[in-house]
Design a protein around this motif. Structure first.
Motif, short mmCIF file in Angstrom:
data_model
loop_
_atom_site.label_atom_id
_atom_site.label_comp_id
_atom_site.label_asym_id
_atom_site.label_seq_id
_atom_site.Cartn_x
_atom_site.Cartn_y
_atom_site.Cartn_z
N SER A 402 0.83 -1.21 0.00
CA SER A 402 0.00 0.00 0.00
C SER A 402 0.86 1.26 0.00
CB SER A 402 -0.90 0.02 1.25
OG SER A 402 -1.47 1.30 1.43
N PRO A 403 0.76 2.12 -1.02
CA PRO A 403 1.52 3.37 -1.05
C PRO A 403 1.21 4.26 0.15
CG PRO A 403 0.60 2.90 -3.22
CD PRO A 403 -0.03 1.94 -2.26
N ARG A 404 -0.06 4.27 0.58
CA ARG A 404 -0.44 5.09 1.72
C ARG A 404 0.28 4.63 2.98
NH1 ARG A 404 -4.26 5.85 5.90
NH2 ARG A 404 -5.23 7.92 5.88
N GLU A 405 0.31 3.32 3.19
CA GLU A 405 0.97 2.79 4.38
C GLU A 405 2.48 2.98 4.29
OE1 GLU A 405 1.44 1.56 8.10
OE2 GLU A 405 -0.44 2.04 7.09
N LYS A 406 3.05 2.87 3.08
CA LYS A 406 4.48 3.13 2.91
C LYS A 406 4.81 4.56 3.37
CE LYS A 406 5.76 0.03 -0.90
NZ LYS A 406 6.27 -0.03 -2.28
N ALA A 407 3.97 5.50 2.95
CA ALA A 407 4.20 6.90 3.34
C ALA A 407 4.16 7.04 4.86
CB ALA A 407 3.17 7.81 2.68
N TRP A 408 3.20 6.37 5.49
CA TRP A 408 3.09 6.47 6.95
C TRP A 408 4.26 5.81 7.66
CZ3 TRP A 408 1.00 9.71 9.90
CH2 TRP A 408 -0.22 10.33 9.59
N ILE A 409 4.71 4.67 7.16
CA ILE A 409 5.86 3.98 7.77
C ILE A 409 7.08 4.91 7.78
CG2 ILE A 409 7.53 2.11 7.45
CD1 ILE A 409 5.17 0.43 6.35
N LEU A 410 7.33 5.53 6.63
CA LEU A 410 8.49 6.42 6.52
C LEU A 410 8.29 7.70 7.34
CD1 LEU A 410 9.05 5.92 2.69
CD2 LEU A 410 10.57 5.13 4.51
N ARG A 411 7.06 8.21 7.35
CA ARG A 411 6.80 9.43 8.11
C ARG A 411 6.99 9.19 9.60
NH1 ARG A 411 3.72 14.27 8.35
NH2 ARG A 411 4.32 15.13 10.37
N ARG A 412 6.51 8.04 10.08
CA ARG A 412 6.68 7.75 11.51
C ARG A 412 8.16 7.64 11.87
NH1 ARG A 412 1.60 4.79 10.90
NH2 ARG A 412 2.70 2.94 10.16
N ALA A 413 8.95 7.06 10.98
CA ALA A 413 10.39 6.95 11.22
C ALA A 413 11.04 8.33 11.26
CB ALA A 413 11.04 6.07 10.16
N LEU A 414 10.66 9.18 10.31
CA LEU A 414 11.21 10.54 10.28
C LEU A 414 10.79 11.32 11.53
CD1 LEU A 414 10.63 11.43 6.52
CD2 LEU A 414 12.84 11.07 7.64
N ASP A 415 9.54 11.15 11.95
CA ASP A 415 9.07 11.82 13.16
C ASP A 415 9.85 11.35 14.38
OD1 ASP A 415 5.50 12.01 12.39
OD2 ASP A 415 7.20 13.25 11.83
N SER A 416 10.13 10.05 14.45
CA SER A 416 10.87 9.50 15.59
C SER A 416 12.28 10.08 15.65
CB SER A 416 10.93 7.98 15.49
OG SER A 416 11.72 7.43 16.51
N VAL A 417 12.95 10.12 14.51
CA VAL A 417 14.31 10.67 14.47
C VAL A 417 14.27 12.17 14.77
CG1 VAL A 417 16.27 11.16 12.96
CG2 VAL A 417 15.17 8.91 12.88
N TYR A 418 13.25 12.85 14.26
CA TYR A 418 13.14 14.29 14.51
C TYR A 418 12.98 14.58 16.00
CZ TYR A 418 11.81 19.15 13.91
OH TYR A 418 11.76 20.53 13.96
N ARG A 419 12.14 13.78 16.67
CA ARG A 419 11.98 13.98 18.11
C ARG A 419 13.29 13.77 18.84
NH1 ARG A 419 7.02 11.30 17.11
NH2 ARG A 419 7.94 9.29 17.67
N SER A 420 14.05 12.79 18.40
CA SER A 420 15.35 12.53 19.02
C SER A 420 16.30 13.71 18.78
CB SER A 420 15.94 11.24 18.45
OG SER A 420 17.21 10.97 19.03
N LEU A 421 16.31 14.22 17.56
CA LEU A 421 17.16 15.38 17.25
C LEU A 421 16.71 16.60 18.05
CD1 LEU A 421 17.27 14.93 13.37
CD2 LEU A 421 19.23 14.70 14.89
N ASN A 422 15.41 16.74 18.22
CA ASN A 422 14.85 17.91 18.91
C ASN A 422 15.13 17.88 20.40
OD1 ASN A 422 13.51 20.29 18.12
ND2 ASN A 422 11.66 19.60 19.16
N ALA A 423 15.47 16.70 20.92
CA ALA A 423 15.73 16.56 22.35
C ALA A 423 17.15 16.98 22.71
CB ALA A 423 15.50 15.12 22.78
N ASP A 424 17.97 17.26 21.72
CA ASP A 424 19.36 17.66 22.00
C ASP A 424 19.42 18.97 22.79
OD1 ASP A 424 20.97 16.47 18.94
OD2 ASP A 424 20.18 15.46 20.71
#
Length: 424
Positions: A402-424
């Protein structure tokens, strides 16, 4: 100005736990937060299919964290309505007298529905919600202005609902015009009327009134700073929640409170204070610290990358907006990790409108290129755990059709890394 900066520091140090307290004392209450994977599950669709029609309407949460009610209205088979509603729950609205909604529509008239616990699914109280095509607007509905309906027909002689009995809200389209429709909702709040909401307390008193702020009172008295913040103003304070400060590395707040770090603390916290009263609108505003905050209103209110949880809490000499992240001012040349944050921000700003337009494959492609770019060109920017999060997302998309689910999988990963970066 030096006194003003110091006062802002003292105020914001003791606003760490304002989120719950101010919300309880304020003139408004957010009823639904369109964030998180469970947000969509709180809404139900009820269309004319229950009577033999073929209209389609559903609720989904967009990547902008807004609720989207969309579908296609059909007049066939004696049909002609589509609706969504929140699942019944105790909303605790006894102290409130009206609803405030921030919406963007397609120019069609909708109904905003409310349902007490005693009413069946075919009955509701409703108010007409007029929309302007592609334009965000805030509308308010006094609870005593709602009209009782059954099967879409008004029934006279029925008293308005009691606020404390309301357990569900929703939206209905039944304008007898076949075709696609779309209503986007950024927020649904319960509010007190202007008379009840009037606040004669200044910003300091508003904070103190939230309760259990002995540190604030002691600090202001010890520093002799009470009178300055009780001045005419006006001021605007963006107040981070407890959870927002908890995102900072352990020990950060204790370090900032040390005398030798006062200048750094001043720079960070005065970045949360504006030397004027700003009710949220699309604009950039210069802070007391000197740098500019980007205030975004296209969808949910945000300030830089922080979401505004509760906007426009009034005070006699200004206004308070409660936010979910600490705002950090720029400190010169970007580090590799700051560069990684910028790459993610750019990707999401490009991907969200594409996703919301239904182009899921294109959105997934944007996020995939971003993930691969981060893995290849930010060797010194990402920690191994962050890189593994991105690798896992890529592997997971390889097995997802599913293209929609692919987008969400990648978005959730980017959000997770972003939160980690934002915690610096």
């Amino acid at each position: 100005m030096r006194h003003l900066r110091t006062n802002a520091v003292i105020l914001l140090i003791t606003l760490f736990s304002l989120s719950t307290g101010i919300a309880a004392e304020s003139s408004q209450k957010t009823l639904f937060d369109f964030t998180g994977e469970s947000a969509e599950s709180k809404w139900l669709s009820v269309n004319d299919t229950v009577m033999g029609g073929i209209s389609e309407g559903r609720a989904r949460v967009s990547e902008d964290n807004t609720l989207v009610f969309s579908g296609n209205l059909s007049l066939e088979n004696q049909g002609g309505f589509a609706s969504i509603r929140s699942k019944p729950t105790d909303l605790n609205l006894e102290a409130y007298e009206a609803f405030a909604l921030r919406v963007r529509g397609d120019g069609r008239p909708y109904y905003f529905d409310i349902r007490p616990s005693s009413r069946n699914s075919a009955t509701s109280y409703r108010a007409t919600l007029k929309t302007q095509k592609d334009t965000w607007k805030e509308v308010r509905f006094p609870i005593d202005s709602f009209e009782y309906t059954t099967f879409g027909r008004r029934v006279s002689g029925v008293a308005p609902p009691k606020a404390g009995d309301i357990q569900s809200v929703g939206f209905t389209l039944s304008d007898k015009k076949a075709g696609p429709f779309r209503l986007e909702v950024a927020s649904i709040r319960a509010i007190k009327t202007d008379a009840a909401a009037k606040n004669d307390k200044d910003i300091v008193e508003t904070a103190v009134a939230a309760g259990q702020f002995e540190t604030l009172v002691a600090a202001l008295k010890a520093a002799g700073l009470v009178e300055t913040l009780k001045g005419d103003g006006p001021f605007t304070v963006f107040a981070p929640t407890d959870k927002a400060f908890a995102k900072l590395p352990k020990g950060t707040v204790d370090e900032l409170l040390k005398e030798e770090n006062r200048d750094k603390l001043t720079a960070i916290l005065t970045y949360h204070v504006l030397p004027s009263k700003i009710l949220l609108a699309s604009q950039d505003s210069e802070t007391i610290q000197g740098q500019t905050l980007a205030i975004k209103t296209s969808g949910s209110f945000t300030v830089n990358n922080a979401k505004v949880i509760t906007p426009d809490i009034p005070a006699s000499n200004g206004v308070i907006h409660v936010i979910d992240s600490v705002l950090l001012p720029a400190t010169g040349k970007k580090t590799p990790r700051q560069d990684a944050k910028s790459v993610i921000e750019l990707a999401i700003s490009r991907g969200v409108p594409v996703f919301n337009a239904g182009q899921f494959s294109a959105c997934a492609a944007i996020y995939e290129v971003t993930v691969e770019s981060l893995l290849k060109s930010n060797e010194n920017g990402l920690r191994e755990a962050e890189r593994e999060t991105l690798r896992n997302a890529l592997r997971e998309t390889r097995e997802e059709e599913s293209p929609r689910e692919k987008a969400w999988i990648l978005r959730r990963a980017l959000d997770s890394v972003y939160r980690s970066l934002n915690a610096d």
